[in-house]
Design an enzyme around this catalytic site. Structure first.
Site, PDB file in Angstrom:
ATOM      1  N   HIS A  53     -10.196  -4.274  10.440  1.00 47.91           N
ATOM      2  CA  HIS A  53     -10.660  -4.024   9.022  1.00 47.91           C
ATOM      3  C   HIS A  53     -12.364  -3.547   9.210  1.00 47.91           C
ATOM      4  CE1 HIS A  53      -7.699  -7.100   8.243  1.00 47.91           C
ATOM      5  NE2 HIS A  53      -7.810  -6.746   6.931  1.00 47.91           N
TER       6      HIS A  53
ATOM      7  N   GLU B 268       0.704  -1.365  -0.057  1.00 49.30           N
ATOM      8  CA  GLU B 268      -0.036   0.056   0.008  1.00 49.30           C
ATOM      9  C   GLU B 268       0.907   1.429   0.047  1.00 49.30           C
ATOM     10  OE1 GLU B 268      -0.603  -2.533   1.923  1.00 49.30           O
ATOM     11  OE2 GLU B 268      -2.500  -3.330   1.751  1.00 49.30           O
TER      12      GLU B 268
END
Lengths: 319, 329
Positions: free
Chosen positions: A128, A59
């Protein structure tokens, strides 16, 4: 024809931009195979993997590559998947994308769109499910949109891809497959909008909480003005302040811990600019300051819910 | 490696090196006028000079907080550079960038990151966009050896190789070897070994020899331009002792070109200074000392005039701080 879901509407807007602007590219994990939530379904078949590019699970570098692409004249769209992954891309997002235009003396805009989903409600646990709005909105130079309906999601993608600056589109997890529209859905994604006019209390919310606010308000006798705060950064406070100057009461809902920035900043803006119009102390309904639990009962207890909203409205109007 | 002869021309490498050297020396000599922090490139001019010679229109450059030599060698206006370091209102950056974020889009430096490894992935994006718009163009990506401690470098090496992006990675490596390790903070045997583990071919070179650096970088750059994918250069340049303190200090005195005729003693100028090494190469190639002195006098005058021009510029006004946060407010 069935109305599109939130994800489908965003996907269609993305497809439209890919078709009309060959500078637009999509980067992310699994985007060439449709994306984990269907955001890029069919796009690689139409536009090829040169423009719809699968990336490694890197990322930080991927966000940096997107910054470089933006500097080089492209309009990258990064699917950052979960909002929690902002942590991994944060150096490039906060220290670079947000600052390049300024340090370059206005010579280098960074037209970069980041799509990321956040929020509890699907039992994915502590890493998450977060909404890191507070982080994203603390860094001048980033624009943050939080669409609340399929039309708003498409609008957010559209204006983000048209914008010369980095824009984060923060999609609410529980809205992804929703088809629910909102009043005044055609309004500018950049501005707060009144989705229901009222006279007793101003209720400011964004994302999924706008829908919960409408449901709660419908079951109370109070006249509630509901404002959808679509732009979290720079936070669009004006309409909320103006509304409170008429209603005298402010309730803010937000899916962050109570110490998060958005709800607190709205209350601060009203306190500074409409203090003498207040008939009651402003109030916030937010998540508690805990990590997000996984079990359904626990997560439901963690989240701002309809019953709490209804109770807060009644207490503020009748109390 | 085939040795082809680089001509004995002071304009080739010496002149860009001197632009960088004189700029940094003037900064240190006038450090009292600098409010914030700054970094100098003294001792690292070899790669900058090679960059100046190899850079073509359409190429891009990402550098670091130690960016002065790259910009100066590329021919960026030294007055604008001085002004930015001094917080003066001369260039578009208007004091908002400072030494660590110097840029010059006219020479391909579109943005400069001061985060260690920060600019490395940008080079990939620039290489992608640039090579599609103008085939054969490359992105030069400079970073220090410390950047190997950051994940972004490893992620970027992998991604550049995976996507065969035209990136010339140049590590300005002033870390000391540490036993069998590349340096005290890398367990791998060499930085080239790390790059090659990510399928990026590379070579190490002695940064004290500008001609050797130029030859190595020329070969790698040609391979990258020919679509061979990314390449890596480990430029091994000993740290200049003036950089061992928080703020740079005048550790070795103003560089005297005539000292190139001496290699006695154990001074930095005698053994490790790439500027004087290039002077010696030119002298041995038949260029008279007088000509080197004339080149230096011309470059020094340009640097002196640039500093005067920067000082004459007004101090950046407070309102400049509030402008240009975004392109579309």
């Amino acid at each position: 024809m069935t109305a599109p879901t939130f994800v489908e509407a965003a996907r269609d807007a993305l497809e439209h931009h890919l078709a009309i602007d060959d500078r637009v590219m999509v980067l992310g994990e699994d985007v060439a195979t449709g994306g984990p939530f269907g955001l890029t379904k069919g796009l690689s078949q139409r536009f090829g993997t040169e423009r719809i590019r699968n990336t490694p699970i890197s990322e930080g570098a991927v966000m940096g590559v997107a910054v470089g692409l933006a500097l080089g004249g492209r309009r990258p769209f990064v699917d950052l998947m979960f909002n929690d992954f902002v942590t991994l891309a944060s150096d490039q997002l906060f220290n670079h994308a947000a600052k390049l235009h300024y340090t370059s003396g206005g010579r280098r805009p960074v037209p970069l769109t980041v799509w990321t989903i956040g929020g509890a409600g699907t039992r994915w646990g502590a890493q998450h499910s977060q909404r890191l709005d507070g982080w994203l909105t603390q860094v001048p130079g980033l624009k943050v949109l939080a669409p609340s309906s399929p039309v708003a999601a498409a609008g957010a993608v559209r204006v983000a891809l048209d914008d010369p600056d980095p824009v984060v589109v923060l999609a609410d997890r529980t809205l992804l497959y929703s088809r629910s529209c909102l009043p005044r859905d055609g309004a500018s994604p950049w501005r707060s909008r009144i989705v229901q006019a009222g006279t007793d209390l101003t209720l400011a919310a964004s994302g999924r909480l706008v829908h919960l606010a409408l449901d709660a308000a419908a079951t109370t006798g109070a006249s509630v003005e509901i404002i959808d705060v679509q732009r979290l950064a720079p936070l669009d406070c004006d309409l909320v302040v103006e509304s409170v100057s008429r209603t005298g009461r402010l309730l803010v809902l937000h899916d962050e811990a109570w110490c998060g920035a958005t709800a607190a900043t709205l209350v601060a803006a009203v306190s500074e600019r409409a203090f003498w119009a207040l008939d009651a102390p402003p109030r916030r309904l937010t998540s508690p300051a805990t990590p997000i639990p996984a079990a359904a009962v626990l997560e439901d207890a963690y989240m701002v819910g309809g019953d709490a909203i209804l109770a807060a409205i009644n207490e503020m109007v009748n109390g | 490696m085939s040795q082809h002869v680089i001509c004995a021309d002071p304009a080739l490498l010496l002149e860009p090196m001197l632009r960088a050297r004189r700029f940094d020396e003037l900064l240190i000599a006038n450090a009292g006028e600098i409010r914030g922090h700054y970094h100098v490139s003294i001792g690292l001019e070899s790669t900058a000079a090679a960059l100046a010679r190899l850079h073509r229109a359409g190429d891009t450059v990402t550098t670091t907080y130690r960016n002065h030599a790259h910009l100066a060698a590329l021919g960026s206006d030294l007055a604008v550079m001085f002004a930015e370091v001094l917080g003066r209102d001369l260039g578009p950056q208007r004091g908002r960038a400072g030494s660590t974020h110097l840029i010059d889009p006219t020479v391909g430096v579109l943005h400069t990151s001061a985060m260690v490894s920060g600019g490395v992935p940008h080079a990939l994006g620039l290489a992608f966009a640039g090579s599609r718009a103008r085939p054969g163009s490359v992105a030069f990506c400079f970073f220090g050896d410390g950047a190997f401690g950051e994940g972004a470098v490893h992620e970027s090496l992998n991604l550049a190789a995976l996507w065969r992006l035209p990136v010339v990675f140049v590590c300005e490596n002033n870390g000391l070897r540490h036993g069998d390790q590349a340096n005290a903070f890398q367990s791998a045997a060499s930085l080239v070994a790390i790059a090659e583990a990510h399928a990026v071919a590379g070579v190490a070179v002695d940064g004290r020899s500008p001609a050797a650096v130029y030859e190595a970088m020329e070969r790698l750059t040609a391979e990258v331009r020919g679509s061979a994918g990314p390449r890596f250069l480990d430029d091994q340049a000993p740290q200049w002792e003036g950089n061992r303190t928080m703020f740079p200090h005048d550790a070795t005195g103003r560089t005297a070109i005539e000292d190139a005729t001496r290699t006695d003693g154990d001074s930095w100028h005698a053994h490790d200074d790439p500027v004087l090494a290039e002077c010696r190469r030119l002298l041995s190639g038949g260029v008279p000392l007088d000509e080197l002195m004339r080149v230096d006098a011309r470059v020094s005058a340009i640097a002196d005039e640039a500093l005067s021009r920067a000082r004459a510029a007004p101090v950046a006004p407070p309102e400049a701080a509030l402008a240009d946060v975004v392109a579309a407010p």
